[in-house]
Scaffold this active site. Structure first.
Site, PDB file in Angstrom:
ATOM      1  N   SER A  72     -29.298  84.421  41.736  1.00 51.24           N
ATOM      2  CA  SER A  72     -27.978  83.774  41.588  1.00 51.24           C
ATOM      3  C   SER A  72     -28.079  82.256  41.629  1.00 51.24           C
ATOM      4  CB  SER A  72     -26.996  84.214  42.679  1.00 51.24           C
ATOM      5  OG  SER A  72     -26.912  85.594  42.712  1.00 51.24           O
TER       6      SER A  72
ATOM      7  N   GLY B 142     -28.186  81.697  34.141  1.00 49.24           N
ATOM      8  CA  GLY B 142     -27.395  82.078  32.970  1.00 49.24           C
ATOM      9  C   GLY B 142     -26.577  80.904  32.459  1.00 49.24           C
TER      10      GLY B 142
ATOM     11  N   LYS C 193     -40.011  72.221  49.469  1.00 48.60           N
ATOM     12  CA  LYS C 193     -41.134  73.166  49.576  1.00 48.60           C
ATOM     13  C   LYS C 193     -40.901  74.483  48.830  1.00 48.60           C
ATOM     14  CE  LYS C 193     -44.303  72.329  52.231  1.00 48.60           C
ATOM     15  NZ  LYS C 193     -45.334  71.322  51.909  1.00 48.60           N
TER      16      LYS C 193
ATOM     17  N   THR D 136     -39.281  74.995  46.188  1.00 47.32           N
ATOM     18  CA  THR D 136     -39.467  74.713  44.753  1.00 47.32           C
ATOM     19  C   THR D 136     -40.955  74.603  44.443  1.00 47.32           C
ATOM     20  OG1 THR D 136     -37.350  73.617  44.588  1.00 47.32           O
ATOM     21  CG2 THR D 136     -38.976  73.019  42.925  1.00 47.32           C
TER      22      THR D 136
ATOM     23  N   CYS E  18      -7.626  98.157  28.519  1.00 49.44           N
ATOM     24  CA  CYS E  18      -8.306  99.441  28.465  1.00 49.44           C
ATOM     25  C   CYS E  18      -7.744 100.393  29.520  1.00 49.44           C
ATOM     26  CB  CYS E  18      -9.818  99.235  28.593  1.00 49.44           C
ATOM     27  SG  CYS E  18     -10.738 100.548  27.802  1.00 49.44           S
TER      28      CYS E  18
ATOM     29  N   HIS F  77     -11.024  95.396  24.681  1.00 46.43           N
ATOM     30  CA  HIS F  77     -11.301  94.342  25.670  1.00 46.43           C
ATOM     31  C   HIS F  77     -11.225  92.958  25.034  1.00 46.43           C
ATOM     32  CE1 HIS F  77     -12.569  96.966  28.973  1.00 46.43           C
ATOM     33  NE2 HIS F  77     -13.038  97.760  28.018  1.00 46.43           N
TER      34      HIS F  77
ATOM     35  N   GLU G  60     -10.843  90.261  26.423  1.00 50.47           N
ATOM     36  CA  GLU G  60     -11.459  89.228  27.261  1.00 50.47           C
ATOM     37  C   GLU G  60     -12.853  88.832  26.775  1.00 50.47           C
ATOM     38  OE1 GLU G  60     -10.828  92.341  28.132  1.00 50.47           O
ATOM     39  OE2 GLU G  60     -12.272  93.176  29.551  1.00 50.47           O
TER      40      GLU G  60
HETATM   41  N1  GLN Z   1     -12.176 104.986  32.005  1.00 49.16           N
HETATM   42  C1  GLN Z   1     -11.408 104.746  30.842  1.00 49.16           C
HETATM   43  C2  GLN Z   1     -12.021 105.388  29.605  1.00 49.16           C
HETATM   44  O1  GLN Z   1     -13.155 105.747  29.611  1.00 49.16           O
HETATM   45  C3  GLN Z   1     -11.193 103.258  30.619  1.00 49.16           C
HETATM   46  C4  GLN Z   1     -12.439 102.525  30.269  1.00 49.16           C
HETATM   47  C5  GLN Z   1     -12.310 101.033  30.414  1.00 49.16           C
HETATM   48  O2  GLN Z   1     -11.387 100.546  31.034  1.00 49.16           O
HETATM   49  N2  GLN Z   1     -13.264 100.295  29.853  1.00 49.16           N
HETATM   50  O3  GLN Z   1     -11.353 105.543  28.599  1.00 49.16           O
END
Ligand code: GLN
Length: 568
Positions: A14, A18, A190, A192, A384, A510, A512
């Site tokens: 961590s 990234g 040290k 490092t 989702c 999704h 996001e």
């Molecule tokens: N568990 C739910 C499904 O499989 C929603 C999946 C999710 O939120 N990515 O449809």
């Protein structure tokens, strides 16, 4: 031929590899260098898709449907590229592929070994991404910490690459922690030194050492690290805590890292004095400026670990920045909402997000959050699973379908409003078998979804097995739960929204994952817009003007056809 930058980490995990790797990508991109990026994860899972978010944070989904490490999210957001599954390599994939080759007889007569068979496979996968992306520079970050047993084959492959490709074509960046010892008031070099020694023992001499620390490194400390670790003093870069992660490229640029890489890899000169990061700088300045803050709750079951919802949080921030405000995100554990009167935690927020998730734990709390949002006219964005609980809540409490649920949580429910996709019914294997990646979605005119996107068709990333059950679609629509986004054949409900609510919208995908700081996602933008307007006046919204008859008339005139891309 591509050139390569390899990023390793030392002292602790961590340490921010990234973000550092993604920031280096941004420095190169701002110089108009074609750059791509890859993560090499030492664990033996084929991908993180089957892991709990408690192990590795959120699972990031690429457009081609690979379930990958969350660092790919940082890469996409910082570099503004769409990566593919080839950018996420795990040791599990490497070994599987080598062993499958052995079974096929690819190596008949030979003994299969880490050096050369495993390392060859690693090098091929690195070169493949560079080639596919037609990159001038490929950045590859090795997960874990130098000294871990699992990571050794990766480091050995990276060592070989400098020898094979030449010193001017391979550049090593090592990120370490320089701890502050409070009782002596000193930063300690040290760890490092030890970490770099470990790297050199493997045969890798870093070109740059980026030191994370609580306080800036003095010249004296940088000199000491340079001396013991055998790098130039200007190759010891100090990186202290930042108020926004998007500031890291600016700090690395300030420290001269961009110039150093360009010079060492012979990438050509860029006009001196030009501010290559103007746009990025503006973005960071706007992020840091003090602004009105909009309180938003993310209601999910992994509330203890912020990384579980990393992309959701970032997407909220991008959208807030677009509206010149901040978001004050509270993670609410959905189980906390299960008791009576427990919705007090939601009373002070201006918007509620229920993100993705799997498994029954915490579901009833999410249903309560959806009910609270619906009854109190609080803007709600369901991602989702968040759409699925919104549908179940509507069915239970508006249509009075007692026990309505997803069959994921109650296989015997009398009202399976969310059910397994037909193509998922026979699937037994867990890894990589969901409906994954980019799928087209047709937006229904006159809906909030269409208004937010302002486009007829969008493509969004999916990761789920369950889906809106069409058997219940008509009564739900008649009762005000509108399907506002559909698959091209009209079979799958991709977006649902409430007719009688200012903004309550659930998506089966999704969004996001595709939000970028410079290109916020339209749904998050619209959600934040409403949440901002909603502050303190939830009940004052006009009813959204939308008519089912109007929509049906439109639908008859415009039957939905499969797009050229097709659908799963
Ligand atoms: N568990 C739910 C499904 O499989 C929603 C999946 C999710 O939120 N990515 O449809």
């Amino acid at each position: 031929m591509a050139k390569y930058i390899f990023v390793t980490g030392g002292v602790v995990s961590s340490v921010g590899k990234g973000i550092a790797a993604a920031s280096i990508g941004r420095l190169l991109k701002s110089r108009h260098i074609a750059v791509s990026i890859q993560k090499l994860d030492p664990y033996l899972n084929v991908d993180p898709g089957t892991m709990s978010p408690y192990q590795h944070g959120e699972v990031f989904v690429t457009q081609d449907g690979a379930e990958t490490d969350l660092d790919l999210g940082h890469y996409e957001r910082f570099i503004d590229v769409d990566l593919t599954g080839a950018s996420s390599v795990t040791m599990g994939q490497i070994y599987s592929s080598v062993i499958a080759g052995e079974r096929r007889g690819d190596f008949l007569g030979g003994t299969i070994q880490i050096v050369r068979h495993v390392t060859k496979e690693i090098k091929e996968r690195i070169a493949k991404v560079a080639k596919q992306a037609q990159a001038q520079v490929l950045i590859a970050e090795v997960g874990g910490t130098v000294g871990d047993i699992e990571g050794l084959p990766f480091l050995e492959a990276l060592r070989q690459m400098r020898n094979e490709l030449g010193r001017d074509n391979v550049f090593y960046v090592h990120i370490t922690l320089v701890p502050y010892i409070s009782w002596s008031g000193e930063l300690k070099t040290k760890p490092t030194q030890h970490s770099v020694n470990e790297l050199r023992r493997i045969g890798i001499q870093p070109d740059v050492i980026v030191c994370r620390s609580d306080y800036p490194l003095s010249d004296e400390i940088r000199e000491k690290i340079a001396f013991f670790c055998d790098v130039q003093k200007n190759a010891v870069v100090s990186l202290t805590a930042v108020s926004t992660i998007y500031e890291v490229p600016l700090i690395l640029e300030e420290a001269g890292l961009g110039e150093l890489i360009v010079e060492r890899l012979g990438l050509g000169l860029v006009a001196k004095g030009a501010d290559l990061l103007t746009e990025w700088r503006e973005l960071v300045e706007r992020t840091k400026a003090t602004k009105e803050s909009i309180p938003i709750a993310i209601v999910g079951k992994y509330a203890e670990l912020a990384d579980s919802y990393l992309s959701v949080r970032e997407a909220l921030r991008h959208a807030a920045l677009y509206h010149d405000c901040d978001v004050d995100i509270t993670l609410v554990g959905s189980e906390e909402l299960e008791g009576e009167g427990s919705d007090a935690r939601l009373r002070s927020v201006a918007g509620i997000v229920v993100p993705g998730g799997f498994g029954y734990r915490g579901i009833e709390g999410m249903v309560k959050a959806a009910q609270y949002a619906r009854q109190n006219q609080v803007p709600y964005l369901g991602l989702c699973l968040g759409m699925q609980v919104m549908v179940a809540e509507y069915a239970r409490n508006v249509l009075n379908w007692q026990g309505a649920n997803s069959t994921e949580f109650d296989p015997a429910t009398p009202f399976p409003v969310i059910a397994l996709l037909p193509e998922q019914r026979g699937v037994r294997k867990k890894g990589g078998t969901m409906r994954l990646g980019l799928h087209p979605c047709h937006l229904v005119p006159g809906t909030r979804a269409q208004h937010a996107y302002n486009q007829p068709v969008v493509h969004e990333r999916h990761r789920h097995r369950f889906e809106f059950n069409n058997d219940f679609r008509q009564p739900l629509e008649e009762a005000g739960l509108i399907a506002s986004g559909l698959s091209p054949d009209g079979r799958l409900v991709e977006i649902s929204e409430l007719r009688d609510h200012p903004w309550m919208l659930g998506v089966q995908f999704h969004p996001e994952f595709t939000s970028r700081p410079n290109r916020p996602h339209p749904l998050f933008c619209d959600f934040i817009r409403l949440a901002r307007e909603a502050r303190g006046q939830h009940a004052l919204f006009p009813r959204y003007l939308w008519d089912r008859q109007e929509r049906l008339a439109w639908g008859n005139k415009h039957p939905l056809k499969p797009s050229a891309k097709g659908d799963a």
